[in-house]
Motif scaffolding. Sequence first.
Motif, mmCIF file in Angstrom:
data_model
loop_
_atom_site.group_PDB
_atom_site.id
_atom_site.type_symbol
_atom_site.label_atom_id
_atom_site.label_comp_id
_atom_site.label_asym_id
_atom_site.label_seq_id
_atom_site.Cartn_x
_atom_site.Cartn_y
_atom_site.Cartn_z
ATOM 1 N N LYS A 1 0.838 -1.196 0.000
ATOM 2 C CA LYS A 1 0.000 0.000 0.000
ATOM 3 C C LYS A 1 0.875 1.249 0.000
ATOM 4 N N LYS B 1 -14.522 6.533 12.095
ATOM 5 C CA LYS B 1 -15.454 5.539 12.651
ATOM 6 C C LYS B 1 -15.370 5.490 14.164
ATOM 7 N N GLU C 1 -2.708 5.611 0.693
ATOM 8 C CA GLU C 1 -3.715 4.608 1.048
ATOM 9 C C GLU C 1 -3.705 4.335 2.545
ATOM 10 N N LEU C 2 -2.525 4.277 3.128
ATOM 11 C CA LEU C 2 -2.423 4.047 4.568
ATOM 12 C C LEU C 2 -3.021 5.209 5.345
ATOM 13 N N ASP C 3 -2.731 6.452 4.910
ATOM 14 C CA ASP C 3 -3.300 7.628 5.568
ATOM 15 C C ASP C 3 -4.817 7.634 5.444
ATOM 16 N N SER C 4 -5.319 7.248 4.270
ATOM 17 C CA SER C 4 -6.751 7.216 4.046
ATOM 18 C C SER C 4 -7.426 6.189 4.963
ATOM 19 N N GLU C 5 -6.819 5.020 5.101
ATOM 20 C CA GLU C 5 -7.366 3.991 5.992
ATOM 21 C C GLU C 5 -7.336 4.459 7.440
ATOM 22 N N LYS C 6 -6.268 5.114 7.818
ATOM 23 C CA LYS C 6 -6.145 5.626 9.193
ATOM 24 C C LYS C 6 -7.220 6.675 9.461
ATOM 25 N N GLU C 7 -7.427 7.574 8.504
ATOM 26 C CA GLU C 7 -8.455 8.602 8.669
ATOM 27 C C GLU C 7 -9.842 7.972 8.782
ATOM 28 N N LEU C 8 -10.113 6.940 7.997
ATOM 29 C CA LEU C 8 -11.399 6.260 8.058
ATOM 30 C C LEU C 8 -11.593 5.583 9.410
ATOM 31 N N MET C 9 -10.551 4.924 9.890
ATOM 32 C CA MET C 9 -10.636 4.265 11.202
ATOM 33 C C MET C 9 -10.876 5.300 12.305
ATOM 34 N N GLU C 10 -10.192 6.431 12.240
ATOM 35 C CA GLU C 10 -10.381 7.492 13.233
ATOM 36 C C GLU C 10 -11.786 8.060 13.157
#
Length: 108
Positions: free
Chosen positions: A8, A23, A12-21
């Motif tokens: 990744k 949620k 992509e990693l930043d985007s996943e982290k932002e989504l997790m935060e």
Amino acid sequence: MFKVETIKTFAELDSEKELMEFKSNRVNELDSAVIEISSGKKFDASEIAQKRMSNAILALNVAGKTDADTLNWSLADTGSGVATEITFAELKEAFVLAVENMAAIWLR
């Protein structure tokens, strides 16, 4: 056979982290939600509180209670285990507002 995993990108990693935060923050907001009904009483509005309200409403309906009948309820702005007399109508109003609040939080 070896399995090659997709690597990744940082984006992509930043985007996943932002989504997790996002949620996590949404769940925390719902867990600590409080609504105020027209009489000024404040009720917890978490999903657990909604389930308790729903169960009480169902039981009161089965028992044939009217909107004017009263019950004791622990409000959001009183100490744990401290009961306040509320009407069945107030409980139903609180339940509706709590569900509407939950929908607003989840649909952001």
